[in-house]
Scaffold this active site. Sequence first.
Site, PDB file in Angstrom:
ATOM      1  N   ARG A 218       0.832  -1.204   0.000  1.00 49.47           N
ATOM      2  CA  ARG A 218       0.000   0.000   0.000  1.00 49.47           C
ATOM      3  C   ARG A 218       0.869   1.257   0.000  1.00 49.47           C
ATOM      4  O   ARG A 218       0.553   2.252  -0.653  1.00 49.47           O
ATOM      5  CB  ARG A 218      -0.946  -0.007   1.201  1.00 49.47           C
TER       6      ARG A 218
ATOM      7  N   LYS B 167      -2.110   7.579   1.135  1.00 46.64           N
ATOM      8  CA  LYS B 167      -1.745   8.029   2.480  1.00 46.64           C
ATOM      9  C   LYS B 167      -0.626   9.057   2.353  1.00 46.64           C
ATOM     10  O   LYS B 167       0.563   8.741   2.513  1.00 46.64           O
ATOM     11  CB  LYS B 167      -1.319   6.850   3.355  1.00 46.64           C
TER      12      LYS B 167
ATOM     13  N   GLU C  92     -15.586   7.516   6.498  1.00 42.74           N
ATOM     14  CA  GLU C  92     -14.808   6.871   7.549  1.00 42.74           C
ATOM     15  C   GLU C  92     -14.597   7.872   8.666  1.00 42.74           C
ATOM     16  O   GLU C  92     -15.014   9.033   8.566  1.00 42.74           O
ATOM     17  CB  GLU C  92     -13.469   6.376   7.010  1.00 42.74           C
TER      18      GLU C  92
END
Length: 306
Positions: free
Chosen positions: A73, A172, A205
Amino acid sequence: MDVGKILAPLRETPTLLAVICMSRKIYIAGQLVPQEDAKISVYDHGLLYGDGVFEGLRSYSRKVFRLAEHVERLFNSAKAIWLTIPMTQQEMCAAINQTVRANDIVDGYVRVVVTRGTGPLGLDPNKCSNPQVIIIADVISLYPPELYERGLEIVTVSVMRTHPAALNPRIKSLNYLNNILAKIEGLQAGCIEALMLNHKGEISECTGDNIFLVRKGVLYTPPIDAGILEGVTRQAVIELAEKAGIKVRQIPLTKHDVYIADEVFLTGTAAEVVPVVKVDSRAIGTGEPGPMTRDLEKRFHALTRE
């Protein structure tokens, strides 16, 4: 606005920023150095513009949980912003394990940061060189133990999740201001976690965690295109639920779905699995952590020890 008062609960409660009062060994520039010697240039674009990516991982019994998935990721986030990480995925895994061992971390948290590197003032990333790989291994306790027992209260905030067409939330990046502003708004309302909506007004979220709902024995969670991060813990819980014969549906959800849920819980690398018992002052289910939440929490803890 007194930001100091707003952030006071985070100082009183151990968070992602909590560190123990001893010198750690930090991996930087290919070496392990004392934390007081771990430095980057003030001209690094990771500092100047938030130009870089990061990843958070957990270590259980001296082993990093789902290391390969986290590193993949990280590299996907880097590829999405045209950032070349100066090592392979295998080398990154080895460096992470090396840092965990060097700090004698048994059960802890690992933060991996990759910056764009040093460059002149200005946005052009092509003028940057020497991307920095920084690995920190430490201990962490995101929420107090009593909140895992009695459950969290969260609130929906006005700060929307970043629009995927602007910056995909699956990246991210080092610029976490979107989440930080939502966190501050939640703290102002007296909650240490906050629920964010996407540009459609759907559930996305929380500021640092994915969200799950339980309704009539079915487990629900927002889909990837709701503007969420593809949480590694989220995926682990989905797999555990399916293995236990629980039906899992990844569909768009609204605040109404949250309010009428039988159970709500959050998942995250740092948070693990934590129950939510109240949302926007509305009690969820019985107002106590539910049986499916407790069951999946136990299954997750067992998985981390395998």
